[in-house]
Design a protein around this motif. Structure first.
Motif, PDB file in Angstrom:
ATOM      1  N   CYS A 171      99.341  50.354 176.900  1.00 11.99           N
ATOM      2  CA  CYS A 171      99.382  49.636 178.182  1.00 11.99           C
ATOM      3  C   CYS A 171      99.431  50.627 179.340  1.00 11.99           C
ATOM      4  O   CYS A 171      98.712  50.495 180.324  1.00 11.99           O
ATOM      5  N   CYS A 198      97.446  47.099 172.972  1.00 17.60           N
ATOM      6  CA  CYS A 198      98.907  46.972 173.141  1.00 17.60           C
ATOM      7  C   CYS A 198      99.621  46.818 171.794  1.00 17.60           C
ATOM      8  O   CYS A 198      99.157  46.116 170.893  1.00 17.60           O
ATOM      9  N   ASP A 199     100.794  47.462 171.684  1.00 15.44           N
ATOM     10  CA  ASP A 199     101.584  47.395 170.447  1.00 15.44           C
ATOM     11  C   ASP A 199     102.286  46.053 170.274  1.00 15.44           C
ATOM     12  O   ASP A 199     102.710  45.718 169.168  1.00 15.44           O
ATOM     13  N   CYS A 222     102.689  43.929 176.655  1.00 13.95           N
ATOM     14  CA  CYS A 222     104.061  44.342 176.948  1.00 13.95           C
ATOM     15  C   CYS A 222     104.159  45.118 178.257  1.00 13.95           C
ATOM     16  O   CYS A 222     105.195  45.132 178.908  1.00 13.95           O
ATOM     17  N   GLY A 223     103.074  45.798 178.624  1.00 11.61           N
ATOM     18  CA  GLY A 223     103.095  46.579 179.864  1.00 11.61           C
ATOM     19  C   GLY A 223     103.850  47.899 179.755  1.00 11.61           C
ATOM     20  O   GLY A 223     103.861  48.689 180.694  1.00 11.61           O
ATOM     21  N   GLN A 224     104.493  48.144 178.598  1.00 11.95           N
ATOM     22  CA  GLN A 224     105.372  49.312 178.454  1.00 11.95           C
ATOM     23  C   GLN A 224     104.850  50.368 177.479  1.00 11.95           C
ATOM     24  O   GLN A 224     105.163  51.537 177.627  1.00 11.95           O
ATOM     25  N   CYS A 225     104.116  49.942 176.479  1.00 10.63           N
ATOM     26  CA  CYS A 225     103.743  50.874 175.402  1.00 10.63           C
ATOM     27  C   CYS A 225     102.734  51.910 175.917  1.00 10.63           C
ATOM     28  O   CYS A 225     102.191  51.782 177.006  1.00 10.63           O
TER      29      CYS A 225
HETATM   30 ZN   LIG Z   1     101.721  47.211 175.422  1.00  5.49          ZN
END
Ligand SMILES: [Zn+2]
Ligand SMILES: [Zn+2]
Length: 323
Positions: free
Chosen positions: A93, A101-102, A87-90
């Motif tokens: 990450c 990653c979630d 996701c690049g956001q959690c």
């Molecule tokens: Zn993530």
């Protein structure tokens, strides 16, 4: 070769060639390795999305790029690993732990994989493959080698390392260990002389059955076999402060054991997935090492036979499907 339902054979199906979306590449597959995780997916030990095309040790050539996918030009050979997208956001990450990653996607588990002629992959999760490896021999590097390397790294600077289970991952990591002048002690299924000879041929200083005691106290042990009973066994063979690393995605239950076997700062830990950084480090590390992979190829349509051979320990090295 599609899985419709766990514990059923894969089915040969014809599909439209998929189109790459934003950031994705369409790959014509040259070869795809068969990993124990594929077996866990097919047997229903772990549950992803169905129907699914398994396979996450993919080597092929880019034939089309979606918008924004400019890392690999058409014609470039790439490898597609287990970690297909994050996701690049959690928090994970953001902290550089994208392996945790979630909201991840896994190749051949939650997005279609490589037991096929073509696959669409997120271009930013593909790797360039060193030229000196052929298509077939490069496939086991993508999971057995790469996630095996993550487990190997968790063993720190251990000099004497036990490998429990000597399959695709161990046969690559044994060669890395030898290049680094470490000592590998290979534990196979009791009485599996073929695997023990194979381990010694790759530079392991000792090979025997998992029912045998290690000839020395080990600094660390890595468990590649999906057998929980090996955890207390391995724990008894590591020295004070030593670690036991569980490298697989699924394992049978771990039996109880006395606290004194863990006492003295021994540790047990698992390894999950990979990060893109692991991949870059691994391919850079082996660039100058004389590593050879041992493979047995099967036509794509014989995927069920390859899985069955892996299930029954009949594959030496790595099984690879060729379309
Ligand atoms: Zn993530
Ligand atoms: Zn794998």
């Amino acid at each position: 070769m599609q899985l419709d339902k766990p514990a059923e054979p894969l089915r040969l199906v014809e599909r439209q060639i998929p189109r790459p979306g934003t950031g994705e590449v369409l790959i014509e597959i040259a070869a795809c390795g068969v990993c124990r995780t594929d077996l866990h997916v097919v047997d229903g030990d772990i549950h992803g999305i169905l129907p699914i095309v398994p396979g996450h040790e993919i080597v092929g050539r880019v034939i089309a790029c979606g918008s924004g996918a400019d890392r690999f030009a058409p014609g470039t050979r790439v490898g597609v690993p287990w970690l297909g997208h994050t996701c690049g956001q959690c928090d994970y990450c953001q902290a550089g732990a994208e392996n945790l990653c979630d909201d991840p996607q896994f190749t051949g588990f939650t997005r279609d994989g490589g037991f096929a002629t073509h696959v669409v992959a997120d271009g930013s999760f593909c790797f360039a493959i060193p030229d000196r490896f052929g298509d077939v021999e490069a496939t086991p590097l993508l999971c057995a080698g790469l996630i095996g390397y993550r487990a190997f790294r968790m063993a720190g600077d251990a000099r004497r390392i036990g490998f429990y289970g000597f399959g695709a991952a161990a046969h690559i990591l044994a060669q890395v260990a030898r290049a680094q002048a470490r000592e590998i002690y290979a534990f196979t299924s009791p009485g599996d002389r073929t695997a023990q000879d194979f381990a010694r041929s790759l530079g392991c200083v000792w090979a025997g059955g998992s029912d045998e005691a290690a000839p020395v106290m080990l600094d660390a042990a890595i468990i590649f076999a999906p057998v929980g009973a090996l955890v207390p066994t391995a724990l008894r063979s590591v020295r004070k402060g030593g670690s036991v690393v569980c490298a697989g995605i699924h394992m049978s239950d771990i039996p109880g054991f006395p606290y004194r076997d863990l006492w003295q700062e021994r540790s047990i830990r698992s390894v999950a997935n990979l990060t893109r950084r692991d991949g870059r480090e691994f391919f850079a590390l082996i660039a100058d090492m004389p590593i050879r992979t041992s493979t047995t190829t099967y036509p794509l349509a014989h995927a069920n036979e390859a899985l069955d051979d892996l299930r029954h320990g009949r594959v030496s090295g790595a099984a690879v499907l060729v379309p």
